[in-house]
Design a protein around this motif. Sequence first.
Motif, PDB file in Angstrom:
ATOM      1  N   GLY A  86       0.801  -1.339  -0.257  1.00 26.01           N
ATOM      2  CA  GLY A  86       0.201  -0.106   0.135  1.00 26.01           C
ATOM      3  C   GLY A  86       0.548   1.196   0.437  1.00 26.01           C
ATOM      4  N   THR A  87       0.819   2.227   1.372  1.00 27.29           N
ATOM      5  CA  THR A  87       1.755   3.423   1.481  1.00 27.29           C
ATOM      6  C   THR A  87       2.061   3.514   2.152  1.00 27.29           C
ATOM      7  N   ARG A  88       2.800   2.211   3.198  1.00 33.11           N
ATOM      8  CA  ARG A  88       4.157   1.613   3.487  1.00 33.11           C
ATOM      9  C   ARG A  88       4.739   1.190   2.668  1.00 33.11           C
ATOM     10  N   SER A  89       6.260   0.926   3.746  1.00 31.51           N
ATOM     11  CA  SER A  89       7.329   1.285   3.796  1.00 31.51           C
ATOM     12  C   SER A  89       8.494   1.153   4.834  1.00 31.51           C
ATOM     13  N   PHE A  90       8.747  -0.142   4.433  1.00 29.89           N
ATOM     14  CA  PHE A  90       9.509  -0.768   5.526  1.00 29.89           C
ATOM     15  C   PHE A  90      10.908  -1.648   5.302  1.00 29.89           C
ATOM     16  N   GLU A  91      11.929  -2.146   6.796  1.00 33.77           N
ATOM     17  CA  GLU A  91      12.782  -2.801   6.655  1.00 33.77           C
ATOM     18  C   GLU A  91      12.529  -4.315   7.302  1.00 33.77           C
ATOM     19  N   ALA A  92      12.915  -5.643   6.462  1.00 31.18           N
ATOM     20  CA  ALA A  92      12.454  -6.467   6.893  1.00 31.18           C
ATOM     21  C   ALA A  92      13.630  -7.427   6.897  1.00 31.18           C
ATOM     22  N   LEU A  93      13.580  -8.772   7.685  1.00 28.80           N
ATOM     23  CA  LEU A  93      14.938  -9.703   7.569  1.00 28.80           C
ATOM     24  C   LEU A  93      13.929 -11.063   6.677  1.00 28.80           C
ATOM     25  N   ALA A  94      14.736 -11.298   5.260  1.00 30.98           N
ATOM     26  CA  ALA A  94      14.264 -12.455   4.969  1.00 30.98           C
ATOM     27  C   ALA A  94      14.821 -13.544   5.206  1.00 30.98           C
ATOM     28  N   VAL A  95      14.180 -14.354   5.121  1.00 33.39           N
ATOM     29  CA  VAL A  95      14.325 -16.230   5.812  1.00 33.39           C
ATOM     30  C   VAL A  95      13.349 -16.676   4.909  1.00 33.39           C
ATOM     31  N   PRO A  96      14.511 -17.929   4.164  1.00 36.05           N
ATOM     32  CA  PRO A  96      13.845 -18.686   3.868  1.00 36.05           C
ATOM     33  C   PRO A  96      13.536 -20.234   4.471  1.00 36.05           C
ATOM     34  N   ALA A  97      12.467 -20.541   4.567  1.00 31.40           N
ATOM     35  CA  ALA A  97      12.302 -21.818   5.330  1.00 31.40           C
ATOM     36  C   ALA A  97      11.993 -22.694   4.737  1.00 31.40           C
ATOM     37  N   GLU A  98      13.002 -23.625   5.669  1.00 34.01           N
ATOM     38  CA  GLU A  98      13.120 -24.368   5.860  1.00 34.01           C
ATOM     39  C   GLU A  98      12.685 -26.394   6.110  1.00 34.01           C
TER      40      GLU A  98
END
Length: 301
Positions: A86-98
Amino acid sequence: MPTSFNQSVIEEFRANAGKVGGPFEGGDLLLLTTTGARSGVSRTTPLGYVRHGDSLLVVGSNLGGPRHPGWYHNLLAHPVVQVEIGTRSFEALAVPAEGARRDALFAHVVRAAPGYGDYQAATDRLLPVVVLERAEPDGWEAPGEVRTLADKLMEVHTWLRGQLAQVRTEVDAHFAARAAHQGPGAPPAPGLGLQIRQRCLAFCQALEFHHTSEDGHLFPGIARHHPHLADVFDRLGDEHRTIARLQGELAALLAGVHIAEPRRFRAELEAMSAELNAHLDHEEEALIPLLADVPWPPAGP
């Protein structure tokens, strides 16, 4: 998807508060910005997503193609990503699931968006399921309103300490689970998972950026006004170099998708933790009094 198509979707997304037409109309869409694994260039990709609790799930489907998409390789190299919804922007940690968790999350995705099941059926590779979670460590809170450069330095140091503590907690939990293994057969192999790898790599990259900024800007700026503190800045620089060496040894163990030599990794992590915490204490003791009256953010020209 062709770059020109992606760009048109990105422009429509940003012009219409996250709403787009065409094949994405009515679906849940986000923009994922990753840093190129080799180029270091930021690249933005429109992706469908599925919510799972407080996290977002994206799938490296590549429309059922034989290879993982480029954005997936990018986030393995640079785990901190930018997300727009939408109109929000934020940093995230990307972690592939195992393992079993990946399978459960993929089943959750398919229930919400059955087309991903078709993509999986079209390829022999296992489609990655990536969890986008908040980048801040659990329990982290900013130390208060930031009004001075001293406040800003303490905010960064608090964040770094929190990130490092969370990595250590996850590593300790992994070894505790192995030690508590009961039942027939040998305990599972002592590999460390992608959750630990991604968080540790994100921490190392943030720490490197922080120290590079201090060496290039903060320290020289203060030293010009306080030449009598030359010995202090020499020592802080030496500490940076020691930490960089320890960080390089950790990075070598993070080079693969899974962390090599888990016990050595744990020992290297503890060594860097002790060195870094002592350095942060020393830096705060030396610099906080000098920065307490410097306004932040800096005044404009």
